[in-house]
Design a protein around this motif. Structure first.
Motif, mmCIF file in Angstrom:
data_model
loop_
_atom_site.group_PDB
_atom_site.id
_atom_site.type_symbol
_atom_site.label_atom_id
_atom_site.label_comp_id
_atom_site.label_asym_id
_atom_site.label_seq_id
_atom_site.Cartn_x
_atom_site.Cartn_y
_atom_site.Cartn_z
ATOM 1 N N TYR A 26 1.155 6.846 -6.975
ATOM 2 C CA TYR A 26 -0.151 7.220 -7.520
ATOM 3 C C TYR A 26 0.073 8.038 -8.803
ATOM 4 O O TYR A 26 0.934 8.905 -8.857
ATOM 5 C CB TYR A 26 -0.941 8.044 -6.491
ATOM 6 C CG TYR A 26 -2.187 8.661 -7.070
ATOM 7 C CD1 TYR A 26 -3.292 7.880 -7.356
ATOM 8 C CD2 TYR A 26 -2.236 10.018 -7.384
ATOM 9 C CE1 TYR A 26 -4.428 8.440 -7.917
ATOM 10 C CE2 TYR A 26 -3.373 10.585 -7.936
ATOM 11 C CZ TYR A 26 -4.457 9.788 -8.210
ATOM 12 O OH TYR A 26 -5.572 10.332 -8.788
ATOM 13 N N GLU A 33 0.817 -1.217 0.000
ATOM 14 C CA GLU A 33 0.000 0.000 0.000
ATOM 15 C C GLU A 33 0.851 1.266 0.000
ATOM 16 O O GLU A 33 0.521 2.252 -0.660
ATOM 17 C CB GLU A 33 -0.946 0.000 1.203
ATOM 18 C CG GLU A 33 -1.918 1.153 1.189
ATOM 19 C CD GLU A 33 -2.867 1.143 2.381
ATOM 20 O OE1 GLU A 33 -3.598 2.134 2.520
ATOM 21 O OE2 GLU A 33 -2.863 0.177 3.155
ATOM 22 N N ILE A 84 -1.481 15.235 -1.555
ATOM 23 C CA ILE A 84 -1.080 15.264 -0.139
ATOM 24 C C ILE A 84 -0.726 13.853 0.343
ATOM 25 O O ILE A 84 0.269 13.653 1.043
ATOM 26 C CB ILE A 84 -2.185 15.912 0.730
ATOM 27 C CG1 ILE A 84 -2.255 17.416 0.403
ATOM 28 C CG2 ILE A 84 -1.939 15.680 2.206
ATOM 29 C CD1 ILE A 84 -3.460 18.134 0.977
ATOM 30 N N LYS A 85 -1.531 12.875 -0.061
ATOM 31 C CA LYS A 85 -1.257 11.476 0.324
ATOM 32 C C LYS A 85 0.107 11.034 -0.218
ATOM 33 O O LYS A 85 0.890 10.398 0.479
ATOM 34 C CB LYS A 85 -2.371 10.570 -0.206
ATOM 35 C CG LYS A 85 -2.324 9.170 0.318
ATOM 36 C CD LYS A 85 -3.524 8.394 -0.210
ATOM 37 C CE LYS A 85 -3.972 7.381 0.793
ATOM 38 N NZ LYS A 85 -5.192 6.692 0.391
ATOM 39 N N LYS A 86 0.388 11.387 -1.475
ATOM 40 C CA LYS A 86 1.657 11.039 -2.104
ATOM 41 C C LYS A 86 2.816 11.724 -1.373
ATOM 42 O O LYS A 86 3.831 11.090 -1.082
ATOM 43 C CB LYS A 86 1.608 11.464 -3.580
ATOM 44 C CG LYS A 86 2.711 10.928 -4.453
ATOM 45 C CD LYS A 86 2.422 11.321 -5.905
ATOM 46 C CE LYS A 86 3.479 10.851 -6.846
ATOM 47 N NZ LYS A 86 3.209 9.562 -7.455
ATOM 48 N N LYS A 136 2.842 12.896 1.777
ATOM 49 C CA LYS A 136 2.983 12.331 3.126
ATOM 50 C C LYS A 136 3.681 10.978 3.083
ATOM 51 O O LYS A 136 4.500 10.665 3.953
ATOM 52 C CB LYS A 136 1.606 12.190 3.785
ATOM 53 C CG LYS A 136 1.061 13.493 4.317
ATOM 54 C CD LYS A 136 -0.264 13.275 5.033
ATOM 55 C CE LYS A 136 -0.778 14.568 5.638
ATOM 56 N NZ LYS A 136 -2.056 14.376 6.336
ATOM 57 N N THR A 137 3.361 10.188 2.066
ATOM 58 C CA THR A 137 4.002 8.876 1.922
ATOM 59 C C THR A 137 5.493 9.041 1.674
ATOM 60 O O THR A 137 6.311 8.323 2.256
ATOM 61 C CB THR A 137 3.347 8.075 0.769
ATOM 62 O OG1 THR A 137 1.949 7.963 1.019
ATOM 63 C CG2 THR A 137 3.949 6.692 0.643
ATOM 64 N N ASN A 197 0.478 4.270 -2.778
ATOM 65 C CA ASN A 197 0.301 5.688 -2.455
ATOM 66 C C ASN A 197 1.436 6.530 -3.041
ATOM 67 O O ASN A 197 1.210 7.615 -3.578
ATOM 68 C CB ASN A 197 0.232 5.908 -0.947
ATOM 69 C CG ASN A 197 -1.000 5.274 -0.337
ATOM 70 O OD1 ASN A 197 -2.004 5.045 -1.005
ATOM 71 N ND2 ASN A 197 -0.922 4.955 0.936
ATOM 72 N N GLN A 231 7.096 9.966 4.894
ATOM 73 C CA GLN A 231 7.130 8.800 5.771
ATOM 74 C C GLN A 231 8.315 7.905 5.412
ATOM 75 O O GLN A 231 9.031 7.430 6.299
ATOM 76 C CB GLN A 231 5.809 8.034 5.608
ATOM 77 C CG GLN A 231 5.678 6.795 6.436
ATOM 78 C CD GLN A 231 4.371 6.045 6.141
ATOM 79 O OE1 GLN A 231 3.523 6.511 5.389
ATOM 80 N NE2 GLN A 231 4.249 4.877 6.702
ATOM 81 N N TRP A 282 -6.055 17.434 -4.660
ATOM 82 C CA TRP A 282 -5.256 17.671 -3.464
ATOM 83 C C TRP A 282 -5.158 16.470 -2.543
ATOM 84 O O TRP A 282 -4.106 16.236 -1.951
ATOM 85 C CB TRP A 282 -5.771 18.904 -2.714
ATOM 86 C CG TRP A 282 -5.416 20.166 -3.437
ATOM 87 C CD1 TRP A 282 -6.250 21.025 -4.067
ATOM 88 C CD2 TRP A 282 -4.093 20.673 -3.642
ATOM 89 N NE1 TRP A 282 -5.545 22.046 -4.653
ATOM 90 C CE2 TRP A 282 -4.209 21.855 -4.398
ATOM 91 C CE3 TRP A 282 -2.817 20.256 -3.268
ATOM 92 C CZ2 TRP A 282 -3.116 22.618 -4.785
ATOM 93 C CZ3 TRP A 282 -1.725 21.013 -3.644
ATOM 94 C CH2 TRP A 282 -1.871 22.181 -4.396
ATOM 95 N N ASP A 283 -6.246 15.706 -2.416
ATOM 96 C CA ASP A 283 -6.204 14.540 -1.523
ATOM 97 C C ASP A 283 -5.089 13.581 -1.935
ATOM 98 O O ASP A 283 -4.333 13.087 -1.094
ATOM 99 C CB ASP A 283 -7.548 13.801 -1.521
ATOM 100 C CG ASP A 283 -8.648 14.588 -0.829
ATOM 101 O OD1 ASP A 283 -8.329 15.577 -0.136
ATOM 102 O OD2 ASP A 283 -9.825 14.209 -0.983
ATOM 103 N N PHE A 284 -4.985 13.339 -3.235
ATOM 104 C CA PHE A 284 -3.974 12.397 -3.726
ATOM 105 C C PHE A 284 -2.569 12.991 -3.675
ATOM 106 O O PHE A 284 -1.609 12.303 -3.354
ATOM 107 C CB PHE A 284 -4.316 11.941 -5.144
ATOM 108 C CG PHE A 284 -5.570 11.123 -5.215
ATOM 109 C CD1 PHE A 284 -5.631 9.868 -4.637
ATOM 110 C CD2 PHE A 284 -6.697 11.615 -5.846
ATOM 111 C CE1 PHE A 284 -6.791 9.107 -4.687
ATOM 112 C CE2 PHE A 284 -7.866 10.861 -5.906
ATOM 113 C CZ PHE A 284 -7.913 9.604 -5.322
#
Length: 176
Positions: A104, A97, A164-166, A168-169, A101, A172, A160-162
């Motif tokens: 993406y 996962e 930001i997710k990318k 943040k990943t 992310n 991380q 933006w959701d994607f």
């Protein structure tokens, strides 16, 4: 290419023995096929069928000759949308996962095609041939992801959701 004769029944085997024709092991035959594959002897569809067979039978092939892993790892057989083919080790594990992310909007060039990931056995074989995980991200991969984030966020209407997710990943992974 080398001429080969299939001998899968008793009559064929008896005939081959009577003619003193050398019998080759499955992996020896595969080596001939790989050499022809590297010379461009097969179509893309034929390569796909050959490699699916090899991946499905990897446990048997590996037991017969451990060098099979090296032969198949070095082979560029997974097609990309651009028309080029890449080695397994150029791609990442699509089941992780964190990588889904991270990559993406890049899935087609970062993961094997669904043809090669349609079963757990195929994925297991790809992992043995060098399918990468998040620990194996290179500096070049990280830089590419950062550039992709920049590209996605600078669009007229970014998702933006994607994005930001990318991002943040990526952070991380960098903080590990």
């Amino acid at each position: 290419s080398v001429n080969l004769v299939g001998c899968c029944d008793e009559e064929s085997i008896r005939l081959i023995k009577m003619l003193n024709v050398e019998q080759v092991k499955t992996t020896e035959c595969l080596k001939f096929i790989i050499q022809d594959l590297e010379k461009g002897f097969y179509t893309t569809d034929e390569i796909c069928q050959i490699m699916l067979w090899a991946l499905k039978n990897l446990a048997f092939l590996k037991n017969e000759n451990s060098f099979v892993i090296g032969w198949l790892s070095a082979l560029k057989f997974i097609p990309l949308p651009c028309g080029n083919s890449v080695k397994v080790s150029d791609l990442f594990d699509p089941e992780l996962e964190i990588l889904q992310n991270l990559f993406y909007m890049e899935e087609e060039t970062r993961f094997p095609t669904t043809t090669f990931t349609s079963s757990p056995d195929l994925l297991h074989s790809l992992r043995q041939l060098g399918l990468r995980n998040e620990v194996q991200l290179s500096e070049k991969d990280v830089l590419h992801v950062a550039q992709k984030i920049e590209e996605l966020q600078s669009r007229d209407e970014p998702e933006w959701d994607f994005v930001i997710k990318k991002a943040k990943t990526l952070l991380q992974i960098l903080n590990r």
